[in-house]
Scaffold this active site. Structure first.
Site, PDB file in Angstrom:
ATOM      1  N   ARG A 241       4.392 -10.621 -70.246  1.00  0.00           N
ATOM      2  CA  ARG A 241       5.293  -9.470 -70.172  1.00  0.00           C
ATOM      3  C   ARG A 241       5.085  -8.719 -68.862  1.00  0.00           C
ATOM      4  NH1 ARG A 241       6.978  -8.171 -75.268  1.00  0.00           N
ATOM      5  NH2 ARG A 241       7.042  -5.965 -74.840  1.00  0.00           N
TER       6      ARG A 241
ATOM      7  N   GLY B  90       9.249  -0.470 -80.228  1.00  0.00           N
ATOM      8  CA  GLY B  90       8.162  -1.432 -80.050  1.00  0.00           C
ATOM      9  C   GLY B  90       8.059  -2.026 -78.658  1.00  0.00           C
ATOM     10  N   ASP B  91       9.051  -1.828 -77.828  1.00  0.00           N
ATOM     11  CA  ASP B  91       9.001  -2.437 -76.491  1.00  0.00           C
ATOM     12  C   ASP B  91       9.802  -1.607 -75.495  1.00  0.00           C
ATOM     13  OD1 ASP B  91       8.361  -4.198 -74.527  1.00  0.00           O
ATOM     14  OD2 ASP B  91       9.659  -5.823 -75.223  1.00  0.00           O
ATOM     15  N   LEU B  92       9.530  -0.326 -75.474  1.00  0.00           N
ATOM     16  CA  LEU B  92      10.327   0.581 -74.646  1.00  0.00           C
ATOM     17  C   LEU B  92       9.835   0.636 -73.199  1.00  0.00           C
ATOM     18  CD1 LEU B  92      11.201   3.698 -76.843  1.00  0.00           C
ATOM     19  CD2 LEU B  92      12.772   2.077 -75.783  1.00  0.00           C
ATOM     20  N   ASN B  96      13.788  -2.748 -70.336  1.00  0.00           N
ATOM     21  CA  ASN B  96      14.628  -2.984 -71.513  1.00  0.00           C
ATOM     22  C   ASN B  96      15.687  -1.911 -71.705  1.00  0.00           C
ATOM     23  OD1 ASN B  96      13.359  -5.350 -72.136  1.00  0.00           O
ATOM     24  ND2 ASN B  96      11.822  -4.378 -73.448  1.00  0.00           N
TER      25      ASN B  96
END
Lengths: 329, 180
Positions: A241, B90-92, B96
């Site tokens: 990631r 959960g994935d900020l 995104n």
């Protein structure tokens, strides 16, 4: 040519290294405290072991390097983070040398040490760093004058996970190698919790579940295989990631767990998908060593970083993202 | 694939289903996310609306302080809307988020979950903060203030205070944070 001496004593390893300003490791002597079977590092006992070994290790390192003590440009030491009693042994040795030889005393952050030595040995220029050891589990990237933490473990480090699992099975710390060897003989995956939260990981549920599997009679090899596959995939995912996010093209794996071949293999196949190059610190220099302190000490010394001898204390808590890195841009 | 096949399949299938479901819930909460056209859990694939615009990550890098503050204010507001509806993204990360005109669109709900816990909402904000400090250090103070402002405007002062206090608590749990 200049020479610098580095003293490492963060945890189980007391080590002294002499390096040249060109980046050559002239010596790296060590004493590694070995805990009794089934138990971890007792800070006080480790420090006693370091005290007993300090003079011998120092003498070995200096003799092997062929550089007389009074020809050093500076003395560097691991100021933290780490175990207080252990850190103090290294600090005493470094202060004594600096004061008696009238040399500059250079404090080094142990985590920065892992990264900078890794960069030197793998020729990485601007990598995403995965630092995995008993003390750290962090994904790190350089930006704005500091090594920044993009993701980390919210609870145990990867080294602690493996050690605590190994100790539950009756092994002595550090258990990483025994787990790796047992895992290599299995290919039976037992379902374990996989916990990635954004860029962070959490290992506590994985540890509990793995211990329970052992208690329920699962074979050590199968659980060792499964815990590795799960935990390594988690750190590979958060590293991926960070790669995707920053667009960087190099990955550097450092810290004691970098010695694990399965982890390195997984990082390799992950990085390939991003056309990134993976560098892994050579096995003798992935874990704690004096060279990481000597080399980073040299970089810091060249940038004018030093403390007076009376200021040469230790810092048990010293996050790497609070350290200014003037030698990089 | 770096992950073991059996582990990878399970994770991808779970996240695909989760993502599709949560993108839908997000819109119900008043947060723009792409429309779903087709979901294939077995193949771990989602076909969705194409969103015109710029990734917030790229926009921040070249943006003026005023614009950057505006972006983080809107991101804070969107996060608070999700949280009020019991959704954790959960994935900020700023990678995104798509900026198009005055609207922001959130993507990548694969790590989302239904939760009203203060801790989980704080984890969401922590990731934004990690992204700000790690990837956009030049804008740290300004972006964090704007995020806080946007979040509070939607969540209300009480809830906002609880979540940001929890965020500090999570940071103190980090390795070698100054506690000793």
């Amino acid at each position: 040519m200049d020479y610098i001496l580095g003293v490492e004593s963060t945890a189980h390893t007391f080590s002294v290294s002499v390096m040249s300003s060109s980046g050559k490791i002239l010596s790296d002597s060590r004493n590694v405290f070995k805990a009794p079977e089934g138990s971890g590092i007792h800070p006080f006992e480790a420090s006693q072991s370091h005290i007993r070994a300090a003079a011998r290790v120092l003498k070995e390192a200096v003799e092997e390097s062929g550089v007389p003590l009074d020809s050093m440009a500076a003395v560097s030491y691991s100021m933290g983070p780490g175990l207080g009693p252990c850190l103090r042994v290294g600090a005493v040795v470094a202060r004594t040398l600096a004061s008696s030889l009238e040399l500059p005393l250079v404090p080094v952050n142990h985590a920065v040490g892992h990264i900078e030595l890794g960069c030197l040995l793998t020729k990485a220029k601007d990598p995403i760093v995965l630092l995995v050891s008993g003390g750290h589990t962090m994904v790190i990237s350089f930006s704005g004058g500091r090594w920044r933490v993009l993701g980390e473990s919210l609870d145990l480090t990867l080294g602690q996970l493996l050690d605590q699992f190994g100790r539950h099975a009756g092994l002595a710390s550090p258990c990483g190698r025994a787990i790796e060897e047992a895992a290599r003989l299995s290919d039976r995956y037992l379902r374990l919790p996989y916990s990635v939260k954004g860029n962070d990981v959490s290992f506590s549920g994985l540890l509990t579940a793995s211990k329970s599997l052992l208690d329920e009679g699962a074979s050590f090899g199968d659980v060792a295989f499964s815990i590795q596959e799960t935990a390594f995939a988690m750190v590979a995912e958060v590293t991926e990631r960070a790669l995707a996010f920053t667009g960087k093209k190099e990955v550097l794996v450092v810290g004691g767990v970098a010695a694990n071949r399965r982890l390195d293999g997984m990082m390799d196949s992950m990085a390939k998908r991003h056309s990134a190059r993976v560098g892994v610190a050579p096995i003798g220099y992935s874990g704690d060593c004096g060279a990481q302190i000597a080399w980073t000490g040299w970089l810091a010394h060249r940038s004018g970083i030093r403390v007076p001898v009376e200021g040469g204390a230790v810092r048990q808590s010293w996050r790497l993202d609070s350290v200014d890195i003037p030698w990089r841009d | 694939m770096y992950r073991l096949r059996v582990l990878d399949d399970a994770i991808r299938r779970q996240r695909t289903v989760r993502e599709a479901e949560m993108m839908h819930s997000a819109r119900g909460a008043g947060v723009r996310s792409p429309h779903l056209y087709f979901v294939d859990p077995r193949g771990a694939a989602i076909v969705m609306e194409y969103i015109e615009g710029e990734r917030m990550k790229d926009a921040v890098d070249g943006g003026s302080p005023k614009k950057v503050a505006g972006m983080f204010r809107r991101l804070g507001l969107a996060a608070a809307r999700l949280h009020s509806a019991g959704i954790m993204h959960g994935d900020l990360t700023t990678a995104n988020v798509i900026l198009g005109g005055r609207e922001i669109t959130l993507l990548d709900f694969g790590l989302s979950s239904h939760t009203t816990r203060v801790e989980d909402h704080a984890v969401d904000l922590r990731l934004i903060k990690e992204t700000i400090v790690g990837a956009h250090p030049g804008f740290s103070a300004l972006a964090l203030d704007a995020l806080h402002e946007g979040y509070s405007s939607e969540a209300g002062p009480g809830r906002s205070k609880a979540v940001f206090t929890q965020l500090k608590g999570i940071e103190r749990r980090g390795r070698y944070a100054r506690v000793v």
